[in-house]
Motif scaffolding. Sequence first.
Motif, PDB file in Angstrom:
ATOM      1  N   ARG A   1       0.834  -1.207   0.000  1.00  0.00           N
ATOM      2  CA  ARG A   1       0.000   0.000   0.000  1.00  0.00           C
ATOM      3  C   ARG A   1       0.871   1.260   0.000  1.00  0.00           C
ATOM      4  N   LYS A   2       1.969   1.238   0.758  1.00  0.00           N
ATOM      5  CA  LYS A   2       2.853   2.402   0.772  1.00  0.00           C
ATOM      6  C   LYS A   2       3.457   2.650  -0.603  1.00  0.00           C
ATOM      7  N   LEU A   3       3.825   1.577  -1.272  1.00  0.00           N
ATOM      8  CA  LEU A   3       4.410   1.719  -2.605  1.00  0.00           C
ATOM      9  C   LEU A   3       3.387   2.280  -3.579  1.00  0.00           C
ATOM     10  N   ARG A   4       2.164   1.810  -3.484  1.00  0.00           N
ATOM     11  CA  ARG A   4       1.117   2.325  -4.381  1.00  0.00           C
ATOM     12  C   ARG A   4       0.885   3.808  -4.137  1.00  0.00           C
ATOM     13  N   LEU A   5       0.846   4.223  -2.854  1.00  0.00           N
ATOM     14  CA  LEU A   5       0.630   5.637  -2.554  1.00  0.00           C
ATOM     15  C   LEU A   5       1.844   6.460  -2.972  1.00  0.00           C
ATOM     16  N   PHE A   6       3.046   5.934  -2.774  1.00  0.00           N
ATOM     17  CA  PHE A   6       4.257   6.641  -3.206  1.00  0.00           C
ATOM     18  C   PHE A   6       4.201   6.913  -4.709  1.00  0.00           C
ATOM     19  N   GLU A   7       3.824   5.910  -5.480  1.00  0.00           N
ATOM     20  CA  GLU A   7       3.750   6.087  -6.934  1.00  0.00           C
ATOM     21  C   GLU A   7       2.659   7.092  -7.312  1.00  0.00           C
ATOM     22  N   GLN A   8       1.566   7.118  -6.551  1.00  0.00           N
ATOM     23  CA  GLN A   8       0.513   8.103  -6.813  1.00  0.00           C
ATOM     24  C   GLN A   8       1.009   9.516  -6.514  1.00  0.00           C
ATOM     25  N   LEU A   9       1.762   9.680  -5.440  1.00  0.00           N
ATOM     26  CA  LEU A   9       2.309  10.991  -5.095  1.00  0.00           C
ATOM     27  C   LEU A   9       3.266  11.475  -6.183  1.00  0.00           C
ATOM     28  N   ILE A  10       4.053  10.566  -6.729  1.00  0.00           N
ATOM     29  CA  ILE A  10       4.950  10.913  -7.836  1.00  0.00           C
ATOM     30  C   ILE A  10       4.124  11.363  -9.032  1.00  0.00           C
ATOM     31  N   LYS A  11       3.067  10.622  -9.330  1.00  0.00           N
ATOM     32  CA  LYS A  11       2.212  10.944 -10.474  1.00  0.00           C
ATOM     33  C   LYS A  11       1.564  12.321 -10.305  1.00  0.00           C
ATOM     34  N   ILE A  12       1.175  12.662  -9.090  1.00  0.00           N
ATOM     35  CA  ILE A  12       0.568  13.971  -8.824  1.00  0.00           C
ATOM     36  C   ILE A  12       1.570  15.088  -9.059  1.00  0.00           C
ATOM     37  N   GLY A  13       2.844  14.815  -8.768  1.00  0.00           N
ATOM     38  CA  GLY A  13       3.875  15.818  -9.015  1.00  0.00           C
ATOM     39  C   GLY A  13       4.658  16.250  -7.796  1.00  0.00           C
ATOM     40  N   PHE A  14       4.550  15.532  -6.677  1.00  0.00           N
ATOM     41  CA  PHE A  14       5.312  15.891  -5.482  1.00  0.00           C
ATOM     42  C   PHE A  14       6.802  15.627  -5.723  1.00  0.00           C
ATOM     43  N   LYS A  15       7.629  16.599  -5.349  1.00  0.00           N
ATOM     44  CA  LYS A  15       9.082  16.477  -5.481  1.00  0.00           C
ATOM     45  C   LYS A  15       9.755  16.219  -4.141  1.00  0.00           C
ATOM     46  N   GLU A  16       9.023  16.395  -3.046  1.00  0.00           N
ATOM     47  CA  GLU A  16       9.557  16.109  -1.709  1.00  0.00           C
ATOM     48  C   GLU A  16       8.545  15.221  -0.994  1.00  0.00           C
ATOM     49  N   ILE A  17       8.969  14.017  -0.627  1.00  0.00           N
ATOM     50  CA  ILE A  17       8.065  13.049  -0.014  1.00  0.00           C
ATOM     51  C   ILE A  17       8.716  12.459   1.225  1.00  0.00           C
ATOM     52  N   GLU A  18       8.071  12.649   2.360  1.00  0.00           N
ATOM     53  CA  GLU A  18       8.554  12.039   3.600  1.00  0.00           C
ATOM     54  C   GLU A  18       8.099  10.585   3.589  1.00  0.00           C
ATOM     55  N   VAL A  19       9.056   9.675   3.419  1.00  0.00           N
ATOM     56  CA  VAL A  19       8.710   8.293   3.117  1.00  0.00           C
ATOM     57  C   VAL A  19       8.592   7.411   4.355  1.00  0.00           C
ATOM     58  N   GLY A  20       8.933   7.933   5.521  1.00  0.00           N
ATOM     59  CA  GLY A  20       8.743   7.104   6.695  1.00  0.00           C
ATOM     60  C   GLY A  20       9.547   7.548   7.894  1.00  0.00           C
ATOM     61  N   PHE A  21       9.431   6.734   8.924  1.00  0.00           N
ATOM     62  CA  PHE A  21      10.136   6.902  10.197  1.00  0.00           C
ATOM     63  C   PHE A  21      10.972   5.629  10.360  1.00  0.00           C
ATOM     64  N   PRO A  22      12.084   5.518   9.629  1.00  0.00           N
ATOM     65  CA  PRO A  22      12.788   4.242   9.505  1.00  0.00           C
ATOM     66  C   PRO A  22      13.242   3.631  10.816  1.00  0.00           C
ATOM     67  N   SER A  23      13.487   4.456  11.807  1.00  0.00           N
ATOM     68  CA  SER A  23      13.955   3.908  13.080  1.00  0.00           C
ATOM     69  C   SER A  23      12.802   3.462  13.968  1.00  0.00           C
ATOM     70  N   ALA A  24      11.567   3.743  13.553  1.00  0.00           N
ATOM     71  CA  ALA A  24      10.408   3.413  14.386  1.00  0.00           C
ATOM     72  C   ALA A  24       9.909   1.992  14.148  1.00  0.00           C
ATOM     73  N   SER A  25      10.139   1.449  12.946  1.00  0.00           N
ATOM     74  CA  SER A  25       9.672   0.099  12.654  1.00  0.00           C
ATOM     75  C   SER A  25      10.505  -0.511  11.548  1.00  0.00           C
ATOM     76  N   GLN A  26      10.599  -1.829  11.560  1.00  0.00           N
ATOM     77  CA  GLN A  26      11.324  -2.533  10.503  1.00  0.00           C
ATOM     78  C   GLN A  26      10.622  -2.371   9.168  1.00  0.00           C
ATOM     79  N   THR A  27       9.280  -2.289   9.201  1.00  0.00           N
ATOM     80  CA  THR A  27       8.514  -2.106   7.969  1.00  0.00           C
ATOM     81  C   THR A  27       8.896  -0.805   7.290  1.00  0.00           C
ATOM     82  N   ASP A  28       8.991   0.265   8.067  1.00  0.00           N
ATOM     83  CA  ASP A  28       9.373   1.552   7.490  1.00  0.00           C
ATOM     84  C   ASP A  28      10.802   1.509   6.958  1.00  0.00           C
ATOM     85  N   PHE A  29      11.714   0.907   7.714  1.00  0.00           N
ATOM     86  CA  PHE A  29      13.104   0.819   7.259  1.00  0.00           C
ATOM     87  C   PHE A  29      13.186   0.031   5.950  1.00  0.00           C
TER      88      PHE A  29
END
Length: 567
Positions: free
Chosen positions: A55-83
């Motif tokens: 789901r995160k990948l699908r939303l990331f690709e949608q954000l790219i399609k919309i035109g966002f150039k800066e995307i906060e992709v996660g809190f990598p130290s908070a969970s293994q999933t985010d990392f």
Amino acid sequence: MISNPIEKYRPFVAFDRDFSERTWPSKRITQAPIWMSTDLRDGNQSLIEPMSVERKLRLFEQLIKIGFKEIEVGFPSASQTDFDFVRKLVDENRIPDDVTIIALTQSREDLIRQTVESCAGAKRAMIHLYNACAPAFRKIVFNMSKEEVKQIAIEGTRLIKQLTAEHPETHWLYEYSPEVFSTTEPEFALEVCHAVMDVWQPTPENKIVFNLPATIEATTPNMYADQVEWMHINMRNRDSVIISVHPHNDRGTAVAAAELAVMAGADRIEGCLFGNGERTGNVCLVTLAMNLYTQGIHPGLDFSDIDEVRRCAEYCTQLPVHPRHPYAGDLVFTAFSGSHQDAIKKGFAQQKPDALWEVPYLPIDPADVGRSYDAVIRVNSQSGKGGVSYLLEQEHGLVLPRRLQIEFSRAIQRVTDETGREVTAADVYNIFSREYLEQRKPWTLVRHRITGEAESGSGRQFEIEVELEHNGETRKLIGQGDGAIAAFVDALQSKVKVMDYHEHAIGTGTDTRAACYIEVRIDDAPTGFGVGVHGDIVTASFLAILSALNRHETHAVAPATQEAVTA
């Protein structure tokens, strides 16, 4: 001792004097700010069930399609999933060269190291450090002095600068947030930012981002604008700084706060699609962008198919977008009032394609976001649509999706207008059957057979053989796709795009049948529904697609905008 509950509260005052230097009230927004989406971080943290990697990948690709150039992709130290998700983006080269990914971290050595590790190797990455600076947090949460709080920011910045220098293959940027800026003394927030700046040493070519979050929206938007402008005026090396704002919506005024903050000197806005986020959410980036659009300022983001964006966000977050949400809600271009309908109808009749937009009650042309004006039953307006769907469900077990309810209400309205009488439950089903279930020409399904997996390495899983009758002529077609529906659409060799899909069972036991409702877009026409009912769910879905295709080809559904004009 407090005797009255309201005495527990006192108005927040940012300054102990009047901030007479303010200039923002006379300003206008003339260009779009830098947009930063935090849907995959702040938005994801707020979900009952956080997004999976898919789901995160699908939303990331949608954000790219919309035109966002800066995307906060996660809190990598908070969970293994985010990392793992951030590493997936980097290792699989999924990040466009002009897009900066951003990772949030607290100011602790182990967390900072993990965060830098997650982004290393990306072409452009920004580390976002934060620590709370407000008096309540210093006293209650951390039991620290101002100097101790400032040292946390300094030490974290110093470590990030050291670690990022070890990965020169990545162009590193840096963002610092004095968390809870909205209730922090502006002088102290500035002191901390200057201390961070002294460590990072930004330049006009490599700017630092200072984010001033309304972590808790505690004041009216004008007071937040005063705080932002004070920072804007007093910030050292302003040409080496990007001032960002991150308004939450606790008081329901985040959109206003963000807009006034831009007038006050902010360069950048952080938020989420449709206002997702903790508590009452982050500021809605869709609303902000479309507000600019209505003023003749291109936001630099593409919401020309807002239904696709909404459906993606709803799938990924598992949260519905309110039907009255600005610009994107199901009902925002629907008028239930007779006087509203009349004014809109007259506006459409006079609106010229090359003229300024002047349709009453509609601040934006629905076509600009891929929408159309949805007419409703004029008689017993609000209960009309609901009453019709209730009868179909109670009498025939058909549970219509919301947009199909609106679409079908037009057919009912045509009948009531022509006959001048109220329709019965039997009438409703007969009209529904004629509009959808009996749409068998020019395309009729004869038989189909799923032959198995498609060619190895094609990325597609299904191959299907279909026998159709078209205007009396039998045709045998073959299609491939990643599912049965995709393969069937491929076999049709027409410009059919599936926009939405709903299904449910009718009955129980051996008499159970499947009802399938599919919303499609064909060529550039407005979206329309098809309905199929069959003992087999796959066959029901194929019947639904042909129902929609037949309705389109026989012009069973006129464009909604035209219907609004002629109704």
